[in-house]
Design a protein around this motif. Structure first.
Motif, PDB file in Angstrom:
ATOM      1  N   HIS A   1       5.086  59.226 -16.736  1.00 26.64           N
ATOM      2  CA  HIS A   1       4.982  58.442 -17.969  1.00 26.64           C
ATOM      3  C   HIS A   1       3.760  57.528 -17.926  1.00 26.64           C
ATOM      4  N   PHE A   2       3.507  56.959 -16.753  1.00 25.56           N
ATOM      5  CA  PHE A   2       2.325  56.100 -16.588  1.00 25.56           C
ATOM      6  C   PHE A   2       1.052  56.920 -16.806  1.00 25.56           C
ATOM      7  N   LEU A   3       0.999  58.101 -16.195  1.00 22.28           N
ATOM      8  CA  LEU A   3      -0.178  58.960 -16.342  1.00 22.28           C
ATOM      9  C   LEU A   3      -0.365  59.399 -17.789  1.00 22.28           C
ATOM     10  N   GLU A   4       0.744  59.656 -18.472  1.00 23.38           N
ATOM     11  CA  GLU A   4       0.655  60.078 -19.871  1.00 23.38           C
ATOM     12  C   GLU A   4       0.028  58.989 -20.733  1.00 23.38           C
ATOM     13  N   ARG A   5       0.333  57.736 -20.408  1.00 29.12           N
ATOM     14  CA  ARG A   5      -0.266  56.623 -21.160  1.00 29.12           C
ATOM     15  C   ARG A   5      -1.759  56.493 -20.855  1.00 29.12           C
ATOM     16  N   GLN A   6      -2.173  57.081 -19.747  1.00 25.64           N
ATOM     17  CA  GLN A   6      -3.597  57.074 -19.386  1.00 25.64           C
ATOM     18  C   GLN A   6      -4.307  58.324 -19.910  1.00 25.64           C
TER      19      GLN A   6
ATOM     20  N   PRO B   1      -8.125  53.384  -6.311  1.00 30.69           N
ATOM     21  CA  PRO B   1      -7.599  53.311  -4.942  1.00 30.69           C
ATOM     22  C   PRO B   1      -6.326  52.474  -4.810  1.00 30.69           C
ATOM     23  N   LEU B   2      -6.002  51.694  -5.850  1.00 35.40           N
ATOM     24  CA  LEU B   2      -4.784  50.874  -5.818  1.00 35.40           C
ATOM     25  C   LEU B   2      -3.772  51.374  -6.848  1.00 35.40           C
ATOM     26  N   ILE B   3      -3.671  52.689  -7.004  1.00 35.66           N
ATOM     27  CA  ILE B   3      -2.781  53.241  -8.019  1.00 35.66           C
ATOM     28  C   ILE B   3      -1.318  52.885  -7.739  1.00 35.66           C
TER      29      ILE B   3
ATOM     30  N   GLY C   1       3.503  49.949  -9.277  1.00 35.91           N
ATOM     31  CA  GLY C   1       4.517  48.963  -8.900  1.00 35.91           C
ATOM     32  C   GLY C   1       4.625  47.850  -9.912  1.00 35.91           C
ATOM     33  N   LYS C   2       3.486  47.379 -10.404  1.00 29.43           N
ATOM     34  CA  LYS C   2       3.484  46.315 -11.418  1.00 29.43           C
ATOM     35  C   LYS C   2       4.105  46.798 -12.727  1.00 29.43           C
ATOM     36  N   ASP C   3       4.024  48.096 -12.968  1.00 30.47           N
ATOM     37  CA  ASP C   3       4.501  48.684 -14.229  1.00 30.47           C
ATOM     38  C   ASP C   3       5.992  49.014 -14.184  1.00 30.47           C
ATOM     39  N   ILE C   4       6.658  48.708 -13.094  1.00 26.11           N
ATOM     40  CA  ILE C   4       8.047  49.116 -12.888  1.00 26.11           C
ATOM     41  C   ILE C   4       8.997  48.480 -13.891  1.00 26.11           C
TER      42      ILE C   4
END
Length: 384
Positions: A15-20, A64-66, A71-74
């Motif tokens: 879902h995170f990747l889809e928003r990107q 590099p900090l994906i 984690g912040k998006d949890i």
């Protein structure tokens, strides 16, 4: 035991990747999960597939900090049942208790432990192999992010420690968000905080719901454990092959000409049979071979660093004494020796070209062999 992640925790990455702008289908194709059912929340995802998705996200987004961003998006829903259980807890102490008990519901990919000393509490987490540093980073960031969300307060730990390394800029980004010192290259992954935090009450506390969800969590954990036990029985033979292949590779003086065909011949079986046995355990010859290359490269480079350090000391003693040492060691051109040794190490790890070794090394350690040598050499000299 098969190391797996829950579907909720895995899907949150998609879902995170889809928003990107990266469609789930594209991401799944890249990690060989074509046909994966996005609507089946009962399935478990193999640790390798979970790690591969994080690696794909890191490469595709050039971030590099994906794991940190994820984690912040949890959200609580990403933790599934455990997320709602933690939300209904009365205090942070209750939340930590159920986290330690039922963390495997989200992902049984590591072992968490809790300890207290004086006025400080610590949660440590030891990942199971093959866990990438992004997996670890996501876990720790998600723990703090969810705690802040539930409490509605920007709490900060006193110290965060990671076993993996990060660049100075990346480390500073972590310091800014965690709000405390962040140490790398540590003996363990841990987060330390005042024991007074354990008494903090959750605004979303719901004791009756907490009791019901805790019982349901207990039942689900028992089901996962039973499934793993059954899987372990089925995979007994495959696991023997996996450990035997690992041992065989480790015993070889070098990894030149270590094709899967050659290794299969050592066990008097066909290449296809060896592939099937390893696949049944959720691994492959390519993965085991790559892991041995990484282990060997790190060991040989560290051995070379120690060798350079000793020779430097002997060279300095020669200059000071203006005479040869007892072993008659001549001054050396350490720069030339470094290049030659890296080439030898690449060959010992089964690489015909140093450029291929450099590329693999960067994938393993996020830096070049020469940069690794320089940083570790400086570290050794500072300790002396």
């Amino acid at each position: 035991m098969e190391f797996t992640s829950s579907t909720h925790y895995f899907l949150s990455i998609l879902h995170f990747l889809e928003r990107q702008g990266i469609p789930p289908k594209q991401a799944l194709e890249q990690i060989d999960m074509v046909g994966f059912d996005l609507n089946n929340n009962e399935q478990r995802i193999a640790l390798k597939q979970y790690s591969d998705l994080l690696a794909f996200a890191e490469q595709e987004l050039a971030h590099p900090l994906i794991g940190f961003e994820l984690g912040k998006d949890i959200k609580s829903a990403d933790f599934g049942l455990l997320g709602y259980l933690i939300e209904s807890a009365t205090t942070l102490a209750d939340a930590v208790d159920v986290l330690l008990k039922y963390d495997q519901l989200v992902a049984n990919i590591g072992q968490a432990s809790f300890s207290q000393q004086h006025k400080l509490a610590r949660i440590s987490w030891q990942p199971f192999a093959p866990c990438s540093r992004q997996v670890v980073l996501r876990n720790f960031t998600a723990w703090l992010a969810s705690t802040r969300q539930i409490l509605g307060r920007e709490l900060s730990p006193t110290i965060v420690c990671f076993q993996d390394s990060w660049s100075s800029a990346e480390q500073q980004s972590l310091v800014d968000w965690f709000g405390c010192p962040v140490f790398v290259n540590c003996d363990s992954n841990s987060v330390e905080f005042p024991t007074a935090y354990l008494k903090l009450r959750f605004q979303s506390a719901n004791p009756s719901l907490f009791t019901s969800l805790a019982e349901l969590s207990k039942q689900q954990l028992a089901q996962i454990t039973a499934l793993n036990d059954n899987q372990d029985t089925k995979q007994g033979i495959s696991q023997k092959f996996s450990s035997q292949v690992t041992s065989l590779l480790a015993e070889l003086p070098n990894l030149t000409d270590c094709s899967i065909t050659t290794v299969a011949q050592q066990f008097a079986i066909s290449t296809r049979q060896l592939q099937r046995n390893l696949k049944a355990q959720g691994t492959s010859y390519a993965e085991l071979f790559d892991r041995e290359r990484k282990t060997r490269a790190e060991a040989l480079l560290n051995q070379f660093i120690r060798q350079k350090f000793v020779e430097k000391k002997l060279f300095e003693n020669n200059l000071a004494d203006n005479q040869q040492t007892a072993n008659n060691i001549q001054p050396i051109n350490r720069q030339n020796m470094s290049k030659l040794s890296i080439g030898n190490i690449a060959a010992a790890c089964g690489f015909s070209e140093q450029s291929s070794f450099n590329k693999a090394f960067h994938r393993w350690f996020n830096c070049s062999p020469s940069k690794y040598l320089k940083s570790q050499t400086l570290h050794s000299e500072s300790k002396s």
